[in-house]
Structures are given as C-alpha cells and as structure tokens.
Scaffold this active site. Sequence first.
Site, short mmCIF file in Angstrom:
data_model
loop_
_atom_site.label_atom_id
_atom_site.label_comp_id
_atom_site.label_asym_id
_atom_site.label_seq_id
_atom_site.Cartn_x
_atom_site.Cartn_y
_atom_site.Cartn_z
N GLY B 146 0.83 -1.20 0.00
CA GLY B 146 0.00 0.00 0.00
C GLY B 146 0.86 1.25 0.00
O GLY B 146 2.05 1.22 0.36
N CYS B 147 0.25 2.35 -0.40
CA CYS B 147 1.02 3.60 -0.51
C CYS B 147 1.50 4.06 0.87
O CYS B 147 2.69 4.36 1.05
CB CYS B 147 0.17 4.68 -1.18
SG CYS B 147 -1.47 4.88 -0.47
N TYR B 148 0.61 4.11 1.85
CA TYR B 148 1.03 4.50 3.19
C TYR B 148 2.08 3.52 3.74
O TYR B 148 3.03 3.91 4.42
CB TYR B 148 -0.16 4.51 4.15
CG TYR B 148 -1.08 5.69 4.05
CD1 TYR B 148 -0.61 6.99 4.28
CD2 TYR B 148 -2.43 5.53 3.78
CE1 TYR B 148 -1.47 8.07 4.22
CE2 TYR B 148 -3.30 6.61 3.72
CZ TYR B 148 -2.81 7.88 3.95
OH TYR B 148 -3.67 8.96 3.90
N ALA B 149 1.85 2.23 3.46
CA ALA B 149 2.75 1.21 4.00
C ALA B 149 4.15 1.37 3.42
O ALA B 149 5.15 1.21 4.13
CB ALA B 149 2.20 -0.18 3.69
N THR B 150 4.25 1.71 2.14
CA THR B 150 5.56 1.86 1.52
C THR B 150 6.36 2.97 2.21
O THR B 150 7.51 2.77 2.60
CB THR B 150 5.40 2.19 0.03
OG1 THR B 150 4.75 1.08 -0.61
CG2 THR B 150 6.73 2.47 -0.64
#
Lengths: 341, 341, 341, 341
Positions: B146-150
């Site tokens: 995910g974008c936040y996770a990255t």
Amino acid sequence: MKTAIIGATGYGGLELIRLLQNHPYLEVVSLHASSANSEPLFRQYPHLQHILDKNIEDIHTEHIASKAELVFLATPPGVARSIAPRLLAHGMRVIDLSGDFRLRDRHTYETWYKREGGDELHGAVYGLSEWQRDAIAKAQFISNPGCYATATLLAAAPLMKEGLADSLIVDAKSGVSGAGKSPTTMTHFPEIQDNMKIYKVNEHQHIPEIEQMLLEWNEEAKPITFSTHLVPITRGIMVTMYAQSKREVTAHFLQDLYKQSYEESSFVRIREIGIYPSPKEVCGSNYCDIGVTYDERTGRITVVAVIDNLMKGAAGQAVQNANLSLGLDEQVGIRFVPMYP
Amino acid sequence: MKTAIIGATGYGGLELIRLLQNHPYLEVVSLHASSANSEPLFRQYPHLQHILDKNIEDIHTEHIASKAELVFLATPPGVARSIAPRLLAHGMRVIDLSGDFRLRDRHTYETWYKREGGDELHGAVYGLSEWQRDAIAKAQFISNPGCYATATLLAAAPLMKEGLADSLIVDAKSGVSGAGKSPTTMTHFPEIQDNMKIYKVNEHQHIPEIEQMLLEWNEEAKPITFSTHLVPITRGIMVTMYAQSKREVTAHFLQDLYKQSYEESSFVRIREIGIYPSPKEVCGSNYCDIGVTYDERTGRITVVAVIDNLMKGAAGQAVQNANLSLGLDEQVGIRFVPMYP
Amino acid sequence: MKTAIIGATGYGGLELIRLLQNHPYLEVVSLHASSANSEPLFRQYPHLQHILDKNIEDIHTEHIASKAELVFLATPPGVARSIAPRLLAHGMRVIDLSGDFRLRDRHTYETWYKREGGDELHGAVYGLSEWQRDAIAKAQFISNPGCYATATLLAAAPLMKEGLADSLIVDAKSGVSGAGKSPTTMTHFPEIQDNMKIYKVNEHQHIPEIEQMLLEWNEEAKPITFSTHLVPITRGIMVTMYAQSKREVTAHFLQDLYKQSYEESSFVRIREIGIYPSPKEVCGSNYCDIGVTYDERTGRITVVAVIDNLMKGAAGQAVQNANLSLGLDEQVGIRFVPMYP
Amino acid sequence: MKTAIIGATGYGGLELIRLLQNHPYLEVVSLHASSANSEPLFRQYPHLQHILDKNIEDIHTEHIASKAELVFLATPPGVARSIAPRLLAHGMRVIDLSGDFRLRDRHTYETWYKREGGDELHGAVYGLSEWQRDAIAKAQFISNPGCYATATLLAAAPLMKEGLADSLIVDAKSGVSGAGKSPTTMTHFPEIQDNMKIYKVNEHQHIPEIEQMLLEWNEEAKPITFSTHLVPITRGIMVTMYAQSKREVTAHFLQDLYKQSYEESSFVRIREIGIYPSPKEVCGSNYCDIGVTYDERTGRITVVAVIDNLMKGAAGQAVQNANLSLGLDEQVGIRFVPMYP
C-alpha cells in the site's frame, strides 16, 4: 472604548480591523505601523475600500496614549518589548499578539527566540482565554498565546490536568498565513502549492510557552516532541496530539472529560465520538474544535484540535481577551459563524 | 514482454499506462476494466490522445493469458482475490496493486478490510522492493505494498532492524488521488480544498501489513499508532514518524544508519542533517526521500519520508518489482526526474 | 420577521443560515429540505455546532406558512416552480434563489434550462438589487439573479445604459462551490485542483437572464458571447468583459461613469485606474468590486468584476433584497468585512 | 551533442535539466548562472539528489564555448542580449528562452519591454516550432517564443491563415510558475491561493511578438486585445480566444480546419466537437491541446488552447527546436505522457 492597533498592516492587524469593524464597544481610533503612509490603508488593501479610510500613522507612543485607552500590538518579534512598557506607563490596557512577553524565564526566551530578552514581564498575563479567565479579568497587560500554542494547549489541558498524560507528541499543521505577509521562498506559491513542508522540528519558538503552561497544570509534565508542517491552505491549524495514557480509559470517558472541561467555554466545541474536526469548520470564527479517541491496542490517546490561526490563534483570542479584561461577555463582537465551505 | 493492465481506468491504471509508454521491455498489449468500452480510452481521458488508441476490454482471464505474459492488477478491493489465481494458473506473472494478497493471516484481513478473505496467498511475495529484492526476483506473484505502507516501512526499517525502536507513532498525510477516481463528499473540491481531514484514526487497512513487516524485522515490534490525513494536494504522501529511542543516539548516527541502509537503493535518498523532504521533490518519480533527526530533550527520533503515492506508492513500485522479477535493472523505464515545481 | 429556509442543506442554504444568525430583524424559525432528518443539522455540518440546533423539516407549505412570514428558496431547479405559488397564496413574502422564475418567456426558459417551464412568473421581480430597488421594494415575490448574471450585469450596466456598447464578450471564471454540494467527476479534487475547465461554452443558463436585462437597459443589445470556466478556488467569481466601444473614450471617463453609476450603491466598489479587483478582496462579503479600462490601440473596453458567488451571487443578495422589500437599509445584517487573506 | 544551460537555477533551467536527463543525443556538460556556487545544485534543489551532482558555474562565454556546442539561455530579461552574440561568434548553436531576440523592431521592443534594445537580431529565428520548421532547421540561433505567445499563436494560426478573422480577443490564464522563482507579494501563497488576479491588461510584453507573427500570416491582422490572469495552479496556461468570424461557418468546419492545419504536428492535439482541453491534460508534456467552436447566435468563434507553460511554453519547445535544428525527429527526448491526475 477607544482602541489603537499597532502593526495594522500585517495579517494579524488586518484581522483585528475586520473584527473591530463589528465590535459594539471597541472603536478603532488609529492604525499604526513602522511603514506610515499618507494614503488610506485601502489603497494597499483594496478589500477595505468603502469600509475604512484611515491612514497608517507612525508609532508614537505618547500620541497613541493621548487618543486611545486600549492598544493591540500585532508587531514583529522584538518590537513590543520596546514599546509595551511605555504604553503601560501611560495607563493603557495593552494586548500583545507577538511572542515578546510570553515566557517568564529570560534564558528560555533567548534560547528559543534567538534574540536578547528582558528581565521582566511587566505583569503580562498569558492570555489563554479558556484557562486564564480570572487572571485576564484583572490584567492591564495581556500576552496573547501563539497560534500553535493555543491549539496545542486547548487540546492538552484536560489530559494534563487529569494526570492522564505527562508526555506529548504534537504533529501540527498550519496554513501559510501563519508565516505572515512577507514573501519568502518557502511561501512562494509554486513551492508550497500541491506540496507541504515540515520545518523547525523540535525547534519552534512556541514550544517553551506550551511547556510553561503544561507545568503549571501538571508538575510532572515532560518536554514535548513538536513538529510543525506548512500545508497548502491559507488559514487554519490542525494539531494531532499523541499521548501514552497513564491508565486504561475509553473514548467515552475521554469525550466526557473534554465536554466537562469546556462546558463553560462556548468557543470550544467537542465532537461526537468517531468524528474529528477540520480547519474549514472553524474558518473565520473564534472556535477551537476538538475530537478525541483512545486506542486499546496501544493504550494511546489521540486528540485533534483545529483553529483559524488568525482568529482563535491571534486576533479572535485577542478580542476575546479584551472582552474579558473589560468585564464584557467574552463573545462580544466575535460571534462569527464559520464560513463553510 | 507482452503486458496487460487490469483496472486500467483508475488512477493506478492510468499511471501504469504512463510508465509503460516509456518502458523499453514491457509492451502494453491490452487494457481491461469492468467497464469495457468500444471507444478508445482517450475519449474518457483526453490526455492520452495521440498516445494510445486502445479500447478498454472485458476482464476475460483466458483471453488475457493468451495474449500477455505479465499482468498488472490495479483493481478495487476483492477483485484480485477472484481473478489472480486464474491468471497464475495460466502461468502468467502477476503483480497485484490491490490489498487482496498482502496479509498472511485471514482473520487479520477480515478484521481490517471488513470483507471475506481467503486461506492462501498463492505464493504472493510482499513487494517492498528495497527490502525484498531476493524474494521478488524469484516470484511469479507479487503483492505490491500500500502507498502508506511503503512510505512508513521505508522510514521504519533502519530503526527496527537496528533495534532502536519497537513502538512507532505515525502521522501520515496523503494527497487526494490516493482516494481513487470516484467522487465522494470527502473528495469534493469545496470540502477538501483549503482544508484537511483526519480519517480512519488507528483503523486504516494499511496498518496490519505494516505491523506484519515490522515483526519480520524485529520480533519485539509492538502495534503502531497510525493516523491518516487527507491534505489538499493531488499527489504525494508525507509520513512523520515518532519513536522513543531505545538508547541515546545523535542525528549524525541516525543519518549514517539510514545512508548505509539504503546505499544500494538508488530510489531512496537520505537528506542531509537538518533538511527534510517535501512531496513535490519526488512528484512524478519513483523516489522515496527521507530525513531523520534526534531530539536530546525527549530522547525521541523523528523520521520524515515522502513518496508520490501513484509512483513509489503504486505504479512505480509495481514496475520496479516487475523489473526485479524479470532480472532487469530495477530502474529501467522509471528513471523519471521529479517534476519540480 | 419570522423566516424559513427551504433547501437549507445546500451551499446557498448554509450561507443563508450564516447570514441570518447575525441579522437583527430576520429570525430563522425553521429549516427545510427534501431530505428531512430527525437529527440536528450540525451533525451533518459540524461547523454549526453550538450555533444552531434545529433539525431539517419536510417541505410542507401550509405548515411553513403557518409559522413564518418570509421564506427563502434555495432549492434545485424545478422545485420552486411547484412550491412558490402555494407559498405566495398564503401571503408569504418569497425570495427564490433558483432560476425558476427569472425568465419572462417560457420558450426561452425551456430552451436554456432544458426542462418544462410555466406560463407565468406570479409577479416575480428580478432581484438585481442595485438596479431594481424600486420594483423590489414593492414586491412580494423576488427572483434572485444567478451568480454569473449578477457579476456580468453589474459590470455591463453603465456601458449599456450609456450606449457605449451593444455587444459583449464575457469570459467568466467561477469557484467550485458554484457547482453545488453534490460530488461529480468535474468537481472531484484531483480533477480540478491545479487545473481549470471551460464548460457550457455559449450554453450557460444564465445567458438569457443577462440578455433579458441588457435589452431592458438598451434595446439595441445583441446576443452575448459567454464562456464559463471552473477554477480551483472554493468561492468567488471573476468576470472579464470585453466590448468594442461605440465611441472613443478614456479610462478616466469610464472610471467616472462607473463611479457615478454606483455612487448610491455601497456594495459596489470601483477601483482606481490601473487597479483590478480579485475575488479574495470580496470573500465572505456582499461586495461587487469593479475595475475598468480602455485600450486605445483597439478601441475596446475591458471591465473586470468580482463577487463572492455565495454572497452577492446568492445568499448575500437575497438578504439584501429581503431588506429592500421590508423597507430596511439594504446593508442590514450583511455588512461583513471581506475575509483577507 | 555537448550542451550547456545558462540560467540553470530558474524554473525554465530546471525544466531543461529534467528533459535533458532523458535525451539520447543532448548531454548536459555544464550549468551556469550569475549565482555560481561551489556546492552541487541538488543542495539547493533536493529533487535532483542522486540525479545530478554538477555545480553551478560562472557565465564565462569563452569557457562555455570551449566545452559545449549547443547552449540554452534561460536567463532574465536583458542577459541574452549581452551574451548571445559572443556565444554565436564562437560558432555555438544558441537557443534563447528569454524575450531578448523575439522582436524585429527595436522601438517595439523598447516600448513593451521598457528597457533598451539593440538594432539587430543576429539572425535569430522565431522558434514557434509547428509553423517555422524550415527556418528553424537552418538556424544557428533560435529565439524561443513566450509561453502566452505559444498558446495564443497555435490557437490563432488556422483562423488567421484562412482569413476567417483579423481581430482577436485573448483571455489568457496562467499558472504561477510562469512568474518565475523569485517570491513577490503577487505570488505569495496567501495572496494567490483561493484567488486569481488579472494583470498587465493590454500591456503584456508577449503582445508584440504575437502581433508580429499574426501579420506574417495575415497582413490584415489588427492589434489584439490581450488580458493575462494569474490562477492558483503551478503549471499550465489556458488561452480562451474570441473572434468575430468573417463568414458563416460551423463547428465541424472549424474542427476540420484545425485538424488539417496540425495533421503533421504530433504535439498539437485537436479535441472532438464540444470537448475542450484543460491544463492538467498536458501537464509535464510538450502538447498543445485545442478545442474550437462556433456560436451561430453571435457569429463568433471561440478557441481554447492549453499548454504546460514550462514545457511547450518554454523548455519543451526549446528542446523541440534543438531537435529540429539538429535534423532529429522533433519528438526526441520529449515524448512525455502528461501526468494525470
């Protein structure tokens, strides 16, 4: 009451002008700035055309004291330190929106502001309206809190007073008007639009006034972690605050705590559980809106507070403090409904 | 290598199209979405006029497998779960940008995604490129983070691996394109422009994939505090991360640690001490830029990481993973210079 | 005077609520919308917390007429056509902010609005306050002008009445709140932020009400060229108008003409020569600010007018009209200083 | 071909750097500016970290000529006038992005630019790529058109060449990056965000280069009416052009005319009837997108053209011209897909 504004050409000064146009008891008699000008202010700020035809006058303290009884100082750092004592000596009521008289300790001032301080506060009362009403009511000289400090302290007060937390992490986001009216690279439109910037990480000059107040509320309060971000909006501050709870609580408990803490404070509005405020919901008004929750997985509390930085974070609270010091209802002249959308 | 894109009409799909137009080895042979259309895609998205004259086709897995060897899934939640196994069975290389195959534990998936999960991951490798290169190189099936996770994981990795921290507070801010192309009240211009909104406080579905990875790096990792904010920009994520340091360190030590951790990773750039990145500095590119500091007063570490959510947070990292899985230089086709300003 | 608002949950309705909270003579007794709700409106619009605790009620005309004497209709197209006659029959004073009763000719209405019209206007007076004061003062039923029409007509009046021009080219730019509160692809943040869109070229439904008024002022008025652009701001309209001058003039002559035309109109402010207004200079206020110049090289006049589309373009002018029709000073309750910045 | 950039630290220079990083034939050997610096450029512009480690060097023409064969001048007004002749004398190929060599007539230059001009153009060819290909192919010295002029001229060419119009009204809107990187009050975020400003009404310095070209195309061309507006976006220009048609036409006729006019020009894209372009559809790319229509009621033609002001309006067209002058495909190195959204 005859009122003067010093520093009338900055964003804080303009907002004071906006508010005082509608105030039933405070009448603006003169505007002052270091850049005095023989033309009416509306030539520089056409939004004031048909509204105000006053010029900007020099900052001549004797002259000001001869015409006005109340003065707002919306001046750059260091200016109030030199002129406030003279205005006070003339018996004027003084409300200072700059940071010159917020810190009791000279060394702390010099460390964080990186400029020379003075030894005394000349009786300045820290004007966090909701928690300092009695002191403000008796004060001749009020030091208005910083914009970040106002949102942070209103968000922190119930936790700290209740002893629920002693160590805070504050992630603060501010609109660009907080940086003032002088153009800089950081506030140049192509640099900050569609962008955001973190700055002064743990170095913002509002940190010591926050810690000073927290210690008054809770002597176990520790230094705070404090990050400030510039976001591409004009007005508005959002503070997201994190704290490890000293004991297990619930979101309901916290909401009740906040509601009770502010039940006498019409300008502080506590959201329902699961609802968080956004800056547009207070835009142009003097409200501070707060949402709070508890995370069972981590035992941490999250508090979100929003204000309009030019209103509750500056001119609005200054007028609220003027009202309190004059024995008026604190809402007089600043009952603006937020402008939405 | 012949490549298909499923979910080509969403923002992630459009960004894949943009990247693959310039990729020397991956050739887009077909575009697919649930809303197949007999008109060229550029009628709906005129920015593609003169560039691409393909139509959107139905999602017919056998047909796709007959024409392409590699497929990107940029589909809404739940879709990949039903079609990825079939594509894999046809021997295709599959890169899934949705969250369907990121969590190893079915119960965790169901708790956070609030939809029914499945029992197996079909060999999906979690595609956090910089830390999973070997696994990705051998994988047929890659689940893109995910974008936040990255952004969060790239910011957290050195701390967690070094054992400097086990408990993180993450204050994340995202541009609105992260919410996808479907209009909603929250993403309606008058609601979010000149505004910002906190949402899914400690409830965002990227939390469990972050915690899963943290535990792999450091078995003492604890649940995270995680707040997501929508800010009025189109592209870009900024993560501000706070951690109590397990031992006393310095900003220099941290900067060295981060530089060493990423010295083989050209897409991760560590800023000099006292400098922090902003999203515009990575806009349109695959970079993740990081600044880090230490506060002696509190013993806390602050890490700031920024990415373009549609690039390193979605399509860019997906192509990076495709490159890795094909044995290419990971930078092939995605060496875009950030578009500044 | 007891007042009801129908269509209270749209942006026009919310702005009426904001204004009437501060109005000394108009008291809101009830709010109505097709989506009646047993919860207070502030649950949907938290900016009204602590300010208004009314619910949204059904649109029941008899009931409304029994409680209120004045009603504002801020309803979607077609609604006022069905309910205004009933409210009028009960003797209510009605101010309609929709476009249902602006056009005298049924065929014209049906052509431009693409919906069925009616044969009569029920005595509706076109409420362009500055030029219709006498008619408004006598009216029971006022049809409030469109936002684009207000800015265009105030900019055009002096030219047309003086016979300086008979053919106008209008390039109009509007903030997104003008499109209402319903999310659409065109108003989805990632589509319109950092972007602008031209739409309804020569097809906007405000064209016929402009032409109807121009013809009243100057029987030689010709059809106008009219382009509307959506720009990435929330509030504000800017109209840039071009006209070939019928005779040679000067910028000074034009400025004098405009100043004289509006010398009795406190809400219209004419800028000095060489100065042009911007929407932020009227934000949140009822002003229409105008700049005008003449180009000797081409013999063309350029007029620039700005308004806040929700104020002078909707709710502000509606209250101004209510004031006029009640014999009050037209400025009562709407003397807001523009919010700058 | 070894290439130097003079004026590398402005927005035009940065965009040239971005483009040339991906150009297969042009290699940047040195960067120059009046503010030479012994640190790598990426310290000032961190988006270039890991990409470019060059310093900014002094502007020493002999030295530049000894290392490079091609030079781009992205310098402030007046600089090119002094250094271009020297670079040409060394046999360099010169592409000037400033306005110093666009006007053939010295008096016209001095009138509009309000600075002293020179008597000769040193053979500079006006580099409007699509209409000057042959002249550019033979040129050693190319004067790149202004951003507004590019959009206006591409929109006007078919009308003027066909004799459909001789008098144009141009309403142009530009993003703020067009004003350059130096902070000013007009470009200060709180002043222009959520706002727009008209400026230089009929006084913009791009007017004479437009008129010079129009007269070449159509000797009956008359002076233009030309308004420039600053809108709150970073990149992008939209030109809305109005012309009274010399004869009755149809929208289809116009669309065909435009399609034919640009059928050899891959960077100009004509929209279908009823569809108009927006700046985001060309963001980061070298496209100029155009929509055109005819209004039967008024006999007027409306043309809408959009470009990215830093690309087709500056660096993109400069590289296109470099390609043409070197006998390359004009698209080499600038086939960027627009970044959407």
